[in-house]
Design a protein around this motif. Structure first.
Motif, mmCIF file in Angstrom:
data_model
loop_
_atom_site.group_PDB
_atom_site.id
_atom_site.type_symbol
_atom_site.label_atom_id
_atom_site.label_comp_id
_atom_site.label_asym_id
_atom_site.label_seq_id
_atom_site.Cartn_x
_atom_site.Cartn_y
_atom_site.Cartn_z
ATOM 1 N N GLN A 29 0.793 -1.240 0.008
ATOM 2 C CA GLN A 29 0.044 0.061 -0.029
ATOM 3 C C GLN A 29 1.037 1.217 -0.020
ATOM 4 O OE1 GLN A 29 -3.659 0.500 0.053
ATOM 5 N NE2 GLN A 29 -2.602 2.515 -0.733
ATOM 6 N N CYS A 30 1.003 2.010 -0.999
ATOM 7 C CA CYS A 30 1.509 3.170 -1.340
ATOM 8 C C CYS A 30 0.583 4.492 -0.981
ATOM 9 C CB CYS A 30 2.146 3.493 -2.754
ATOM 10 S SG CYS A 30 3.453 2.295 -3.107
ATOM 11 N N PHE A 31 1.031 5.542 -0.276
ATOM 12 C CA PHE A 31 0.572 6.597 -0.196
ATOM 13 C C PHE A 31 1.381 7.849 -0.160
ATOM 14 C CE2 PHE A 31 1.479 4.776 4.106
ATOM 15 C CZ PHE A 31 1.822 5.853 4.853
ATOM 16 N N THR A 32 0.724 9.015 -0.574
ATOM 17 C CA THR A 32 1.444 10.047 -0.644
ATOM 18 C C THR A 32 0.899 11.268 0.496
ATOM 19 O OG1 THR A 32 2.023 9.926 -2.840
ATOM 20 C CG2 THR A 32 2.148 12.271 -1.973
ATOM 21 N N ILE A 33 1.800 11.657 1.295
ATOM 22 C CA ILE A 33 1.464 12.778 2.314
ATOM 23 C C ILE A 33 1.911 14.161 1.810
ATOM 24 C CG2 ILE A 33 1.586 13.509 4.646
ATOM 25 C CD1 ILE A 33 2.339 10.674 5.452
ATOM 26 N N ASN A 34 1.068 15.025 1.586
ATOM 27 C CA ASN A 34 1.230 16.208 1.252
ATOM 28 C C ASN A 34 1.002 17.253 2.507
ATOM 29 O OD1 ASN A 34 2.398 16.428 -1.525
ATOM 30 N ND2 ASN A 34 0.574 15.347 -1.959
ATOM 31 N N TYR A 35 1.839 17.897 3.095
ATOM 32 C CA TYR A 35 1.629 18.948 4.287
ATOM 33 C C TYR A 35 1.265 20.066 3.275
ATOM 34 C CZ TYR A 35 3.532 15.743 7.167
ATOM 35 O OH TYR A 35 3.757 14.577 8.205
ATOM 36 N N ARG A 36 -0.086 20.833 3.822
ATOM 37 C CA ARG A 36 -0.342 21.933 3.018
ATOM 38 C C ARG A 36 -0.372 23.260 3.929
ATOM 39 N NH1 ARG A 36 1.117 20.971 -0.987
ATOM 40 N NH2 ARG A 36 -0.006 22.450 -2.093
ATOM 41 N N LYS A 37 -0.748 23.389 5.079
ATOM 42 C CA LYS A 37 -1.022 24.402 6.082
ATOM 43 C C LYS A 37 -0.369 24.166 7.433
ATOM 44 C CE LYS A 37 -4.427 26.881 3.378
ATOM 45 N NZ LYS A 37 -5.784 27.588 3.348
ATOM 46 N N ILE A 38 -0.077 25.219 8.063
ATOM 47 C CA ILE A 38 0.485 25.141 9.509
ATOM 48 C C ILE A 38 -0.351 26.301 10.086
ATOM 49 C CG2 ILE A 38 2.114 25.318 11.116
ATOM 50 C CD1 ILE A 38 4.222 24.491 9.092
ATOM 51 N N GLN A 39 -1.407 26.141 10.954
ATOM 52 C CA GLN A 39 -2.266 27.016 11.554
ATOM 53 C C GLN A 39 -2.626 28.158 10.657
ATOM 54 O OE1 GLN A 39 0.936 28.264 14.396
ATOM 55 N NE2 GLN A 39 -0.130 27.238 16.023
ATOM 56 N N GLY A 40 -3.003 27.576 9.409
ATOM 57 C CA GLY A 40 -3.817 28.369 8.312
ATOM 58 C C GLY A 40 -2.932 29.104 7.399
ATOM 59 N N TRP A 78 -4.139 7.687 -1.171
ATOM 60 C CA TRP A 78 -3.863 6.605 -1.157
ATOM 61 C C TRP A 78 -3.860 5.944 -2.493
ATOM 62 C CZ3 TRP A 78 -3.041 4.300 3.526
ATOM 63 C CH2 TRP A 78 -3.209 4.981 4.500
ATOM 64 N N HIS A 79 -3.110 5.139 -2.852
ATOM 65 C CA HIS A 79 -2.788 4.736 -4.375
ATOM 66 C C HIS A 79 -3.178 3.284 -4.586
ATOM 67 C CE1 HIS A 79 -0.498 8.350 -5.275
ATOM 68 N NE2 HIS A 79 0.241 8.027 -4.228
ATOM 69 N N PRO A 80 -3.231 2.783 -5.649
ATOM 70 C CA PRO A 80 -3.794 1.427 -5.708
ATOM 71 C C PRO A 80 -2.482 0.647 -5.305
ATOM 72 C CG PRO A 80 -4.375 2.679 -7.993
ATOM 73 C CD PRO A 80 -3.554 3.718 -6.632
ATOM 74 N N MET A 81 -3.039 -0.363 -5.134
ATOM 75 C CA MET A 81 -2.005 -1.593 -4.482
ATOM 76 C C MET A 81 -0.852 -1.929 -5.345
ATOM 77 S SD MET A 81 -2.356 -2.585 -1.277
ATOM 78 C CE MET A 81 -3.740 -2.667 0.060
ATOM 79 N N GLN A 95 11.414 1.220 -7.067
ATOM 80 C CA GLN A 95 11.405 2.305 -8.108
ATOM 81 C C GLN A 95 9.917 2.406 -8.406
ATOM 82 O OE1 GLN A 95 13.944 0.742 -11.360
ATOM 83 N NE2 GLN A 95 15.724 1.523 -10.207
ATOM 84 N N LYS A 96 9.098 1.201 -8.369
ATOM 85 C CA LYS A 96 7.693 1.416 -8.881
ATOM 86 C C LYS A 96 6.813 2.024 -7.728
ATOM 87 C CE LYS A 96 3.464 0.313 -10.423
ATOM 88 N NZ LYS A 96 2.982 1.378 -11.430
ATOM 89 N N CYS A 97 7.370 1.915 -6.541
ATOM 90 C CA CYS A 97 6.568 2.470 -5.625
ATOM 91 C C CYS A 97 6.728 3.976 -5.213
ATOM 92 C CB CYS A 97 7.066 1.666 -4.090
ATOM 93 S SG CYS A 97 6.167 0.042 -4.204
ATOM 94 N N HIS A 98 8.368 3.931 -5.503
ATOM 95 C CA HIS A 98 8.778 5.472 -5.444
ATOM 96 C C HIS A 98 8.263 6.548 -6.517
ATOM 97 C CE1 HIS A 98 11.275 8.926 -6.644
ATOM 98 N NE2 HIS A 98 11.308 8.980 -5.522
ATOM 99 N N GLN A 99 8.084 5.760 -7.728
ATOM 100 C CA GLN A 99 7.386 6.651 -8.833
ATOM 101 C C GLN A 99 5.759 6.618 -8.504
ATOM 102 O OE1 GLN A 99 8.150 3.996 -12.010
ATOM 103 N NE2 GLN A 99 10.164 4.664 -12.444
#
Length: 109
Positions: A29-40, A78-81, A95-99
C-alpha cells in the motif's frame, strides 16, 4: 521505505523491506502525504522546518515542537496496491513504489 526530507522532493526508496513483500507475494500500500498548511498559513520554504524532519535535526526537539503547532492541514492520497508478485526484483519494486508516491507529491516551494 522512504526517509524524511526537507519537502522539496521524494528521494528514492530503500530496498530493505521489499524482498519480504516479494517472498510473501503481498500487495504494498503506497500513499503520498502532502502537508499544506500550518495554523492556516500555506506551507513554504520559510516555515517548512516546523513540519519536516531532516538532516541534523534533533528528533525529540523536533517532535516536541511539532506537537505544539496546533492545526496542520495534511492531504493523504492512497494509491492502488502495488502487487509484489508481479515485480520480483526488489530494486524495480522500490522504483515502482517511489514513482507511485512521487507522482502526486507536491513539493514545498
Amino acid at each position: 521505505e522512504a526517509t524524511s526530507t526537507n519537502g522539496t522532493s521524494v528521494i528514492p526508496f530503500r530496498t530493505g523491506m521489499f524482498p519480504a513483500a516479494i517472498e510473501a507475494q503481498t500487495p504494498i500500500q503506497c500513499f503520498t502525504i502532502n502537508y499544506r498548511k500550518i495554523q492556516g498559513e500555506e506551507l513554504s520554504l520559510a516555515n517548512r522546518d516546523r513540519i519536516f524532519y531532516y538532516a541534523g535535526m534533533d528528533l525529540v526537539t523536533h517532535l516536541k515542537s511539532l506537537c505544539e503547532l496546533g492545526t496542520i492541514r495534511v492531504e493523504v492520497e492512497w494509491h492502488p496496491m502495488v502487487l509484489a508478485d508481479t515485480i520480483t526484483d526488489p530494486k524495480l519494486l522500490a522504483q515502482k513504489c517511489h514513482q507511485t508516491v512521487a507522482s502526486t507529491y507536491k513539493p514545498v516551494i
